[in-house]
Design a protein around this motif. Structure first.
Motif, mmCIF file in Angstrom:
data_model
loop_
_atom_site.group_PDB
_atom_site.id
_atom_site.type_symbol
_atom_site.label_atom_id
_atom_site.label_comp_id
_atom_site.label_asym_id
_atom_site.label_seq_id
_atom_site.Cartn_x
_atom_site.Cartn_y
_atom_site.Cartn_z
ATOM 1 N N CYS A 1 0.835 -1.199 0.000
ATOM 2 C CA CYS A 1 0.000 0.000 0.000
ATOM 3 C C CYS A 1 0.874 1.253 0.000
ATOM 4 C CB CYS A 1 -0.948 -0.004 1.191
ATOM 5 S SG CYS A 1 -0.194 0.286 2.787
ATOM 6 N N GLY A 2 0.336 2.330 -0.533
ATOM 7 C CA GLY A 2 1.105 3.549 -0.736
ATOM 8 C C GLY A 2 1.669 4.130 0.542
ATOM 9 N N THR A 3 0.908 4.071 1.644
ATOM 10 C CA THR A 3 1.395 4.654 2.887
ATOM 11 C C THR A 3 2.603 3.896 3.428
ATOM 12 O OG1 THR A 3 -0.263 3.357 4.080
ATOM 13 C CG2 THR A 3 -0.815 5.651 3.546
ATOM 14 N N VAL A 4 2.611 2.578 3.275
ATOM 15 C CA VAL A 4 3.774 1.788 3.710
ATOM 16 C C VAL A 4 4.973 2.071 2.809
ATOM 17 C CG1 VAL A 4 4.695 -0.553 3.969
ATOM 18 C CG2 VAL A 4 2.402 -0.011 4.810
ATOM 19 N N GLN A 5 4.730 2.225 1.510
ATOM 20 C CA GLN A 5 5.842 2.569 0.613
ATOM 21 C C GLN A 5 6.464 3.907 1.030
ATOM 22 O OE1 GLN A 5 5.699 1.838 -3.612
ATOM 23 N NE2 GLN A 5 3.765 0.703 -3.449
ATOM 24 N N TYR A 6 5.615 4.850 1.413
ATOM 25 C CA TYR A 6 6.131 6.143 1.868
ATOM 26 C C TYR A 6 6.962 5.972 3.143
ATOM 27 C CZ TYR A 6 6.312 10.897 3.659
ATOM 28 O OH TYR A 6 6.757 12.094 4.150
ATOM 29 N N GLN A 7 6.472 5.211 4.098
ATOM 30 C CA GLN A 7 7.201 5.000 5.347
ATOM 31 C C GLN A 7 8.523 4.283 5.109
ATOM 32 O OE1 GLN A 7 3.806 3.100 7.375
ATOM 33 N NE2 GLN A 7 4.026 4.648 8.975
ATOM 34 N N MET A 8 8.524 3.317 4.206
ATOM 35 C CA MET A 8 9.772 2.613 3.899
ATOM 36 C C MET A 8 10.790 3.564 3.264
ATOM 37 S SD MET A 8 9.854 -0.554 4.869
ATOM 38 C CE MET A 8 9.262 0.262 6.355
ATOM 39 N N THR A 9 10.309 4.456 2.435
ATOM 40 C CA THR A 9 11.209 5.444 1.831
ATOM 41 C C THR A 9 11.840 6.314 2.903
ATOM 42 O OG1 THR A 9 9.873 5.490 -0.193
ATOM 43 C CG2 THR A 9 11.364 7.330 0.172
ATOM 44 N N GLN A 10 11.032 6.783 3.842
ATOM 45 C CA GLN A 10 11.550 7.618 4.922
ATOM 46 C C GLN A 10 12.553 6.866 5.784
ATOM 47 O OE1 GLN A 10 10.409 10.453 3.385
ATOM 48 N NE2 GLN A 10 10.429 11.227 5.479
ATOM 49 N N LEU A 11 12.261 5.597 6.061
ATOM 50 C CA LEU A 11 13.156 4.807 6.902
ATOM 51 C C LEU A 11 14.490 4.546 6.209
ATOM 52 C CD1 LEU A 11 13.470 3.134 9.545
ATOM 53 C CD2 LEU A 11 12.598 1.164 8.248
ATOM 54 N N LEU A 12 14.445 4.107 4.961
ATOM 55 C CA LEU A 12 15.672 3.715 4.263
ATOM 56 C C LEU A 12 16.580 4.903 3.952
ATOM 57 C CD1 LEU A 12 14.286 1.030 1.766
ATOM 58 C CD2 LEU A 12 15.301 0.681 4.020
ATOM 59 N N ARG A 13 16.016 6.090 3.835
ATOM 60 C CA ARG A 13 16.854 7.245 3.518
ATOM 61 C C ARG A 13 17.482 7.877 4.770
ATOM 62 N NH1 ARG A 13 12.157 11.026 1.624
ATOM 63 N NH2 ARG A 13 12.990 10.406 -0.405
#
Length: 449
Positions: free
Chosen positions: A357-369
């Motif tokens: 889901c889009g919200t998890v993709q956003y959170q993963m982006t924030q975490l990995l960066r």
């Protein structure tokens, strides 16, 4: 305790695939030196095995197809074990004779760090694109971040490309998808055994793909020894054995760091395995899901993505996810890196079943960066806690005089309970649980019954 399993390894290999059944048995032989010393003595006839889930499940459900009946049995077997565990869960004070679950590989040591980071304001964001269908490969901004993350932590010689990244809901989905797009029904992957037993289920569910096991037959000979040496000759024997029985092998699965032994393959070893695969025209799936969980400060992990040159880049496919290294298995995030765009697009076609889901993709982006938090807060503390947990367990095993392998990565310790559990078997009531039972005589069933 395990003597009956060796005889079943050929025709009934599926229950033996679990690292908690067959592969404890491989340590019972009287020939440890042939593996630990690298001798080239003639291999025994049972140095490989063939998995065939269909041969194990003869009960057909009137409401399901034959394949559906087999798939249901995978869940029935797992649920039976977990149900017994939850009904009689160990508690030091309230239920000291209860069952301890040693069969689920999860890192629960850093919840405080993760909950703090995931609750920060930058993690909470909603915009229209996050609520709509994404590219089934994953949003480009996430794939770009994954490529940068892997380039950095895998020490890639050149920046990895986001167009070679596919993200789905977990590494299990990637195994299922890759098995489906790389193999035809009834074909097989090679894999060193012992291994993470759930792969048997992952590759079978959609693709009806089997596993060919290259058994590492040895035993613990010393606390700092490395007896289970995964030699290329073992792969050659397993491959030729499968061919002799009419099984078409399409690929090789490598887990590095290894689950459940915790071994770390050197770059030289990985080079040998990749060259072996190239000689035989095999795809290679490299599972590096524990790459950031190397807690021994003297150990060095080298990703295949850090190699200067891959022997066959079009047939080399790397898997990584956050379930293990970041202890967030409930997020269901896995990523594939492959230079083969045909493979990437075929896997992406299954993204409609396995998208994030889009919200998890956003959170993963924030975490990995967030490299500052990862490097300065999380990784160092996670490694320290893993070291402490490993030291606690191994010190207790030494006190009890139970043989084990001293690992350097992952969440597991390979132990041999046969002597401790000989006789009445009472210790089994408080010993490791096997969560994927596939045979009525399996040790896990005797452990809980």
């Amino acid at each position: 305790m395990f003597s009956n399993f060796k005889q079943e390894a050929r025709g009934l290999a599926t229950p033996l695939a679990s690292p908690y059944t067959q592969d404890l048995d491989t340590t019972h032989g009287e020939r440890p030196d042939s593996e630990s010393s690298g001798k080239t003595d003639q291999e025994p006839v049972d140095s490989y095995g063939l998995g065939d889930p269909a041969a194990k499940f003869s009960q057909m459900n009137p409401y399901l197809s034959s394949r559906g009946s087999i798939i249901k049995c995978f869940r029935d077997a797992a649920e039976e074990g977990y149900k017994a565990y939850h009904l009689d869960e160990y508690d030091e004070d309230k239920n000291p004779n209860g069952i301890i679950n040693f069969g689920t590989s999860e890192n629960k040591l850093c919840f405080d760090l993760l909950s703090s980071r995931l609750n920060q304001r930058d993690m909470h964001h909603i915009e229209p694109s996050l609520l709509q269908y994404p590219d089934w490969k994953g949003h480009m901004w996430l794939r770009d971040e994954v490529a940068g993350f892997l380039s950095y932590y895998c020490k890639a010689p050149v920046p990895l490309k986001p167009e070679n990244v596919v993200v789905v809901n977990g590494c299990a989905s990637l195994f299922s998808a890759l098995a489906t797009v790389l193999c035809d029904p009834g074909e097989a992957f090679l894999i060193f055994s012992p291994y993470y037993g759930a792969i048997t289920q992952h590759v079978y569910l959609y693709g009806n793909v089997r596993l060919v096991y290259a058994h590492l037959d040895s035993k613990v000979t010393g606390m700092d020894s490395c007896p289970f040496q995964p030699l290329v000759k073992k792969l050659e024997i397993a491959l030729q054995g499968a061919k002799s029985e009419g099984i078409n092998v399409k690929g090789l699965i490598l887990i590095n760091p290894q689950n459940p032994l915790g071994d770390i393959y050197s770059q030289e070893q990985m080079q040998e395995y990749l060259e072996f695969a190239k000689r035989h025209g095999l795809h290679v799936i490299v599972d590096e899901v524990y790459m950031l969980s190397v807690f021994d400060e003297s150990a060095k992990f080298q990703s295949v993505l850090g190699m200067d040159r891959l022997p066959d880049p079009q047939r080399t496919h790397v898997i990584w996810g956050t379930s293990k290294d970041f202890g967030i298995s409930g997020f269901r995030f896995g990523t594939l890196y492959t230079e083969n765009q045909d493979v990437a697009n075929a896997v992406a076609s299954l993204g409609c079943l396995h998208g994030i889901c889009g919200t998890v993709q956003y959170q993963m982006t924030q975490l990995l960066r967030d490299r500052d938090w990862i490097n300065q807060v999380y990784l160092s503390e996670n490694h320290a806690r893993l070291r402490a947990a490993h030291a606690y367990i191994t010190e207790e095993l030494e006190t009890l005089n139970i043989p084990f392998l001293r690992t350097k990565a992952g969440f597991f310790v390979w132990i041999d309970l046969r002597k401790a559990c000989s006789g009445s078997g009472r210790c089994l009531r408080r010993s490791p649980r096997w969560p994927r039972p596939l045979h009525p005589a399996s040790p896990w069933r005797r452990a809980v019954n």
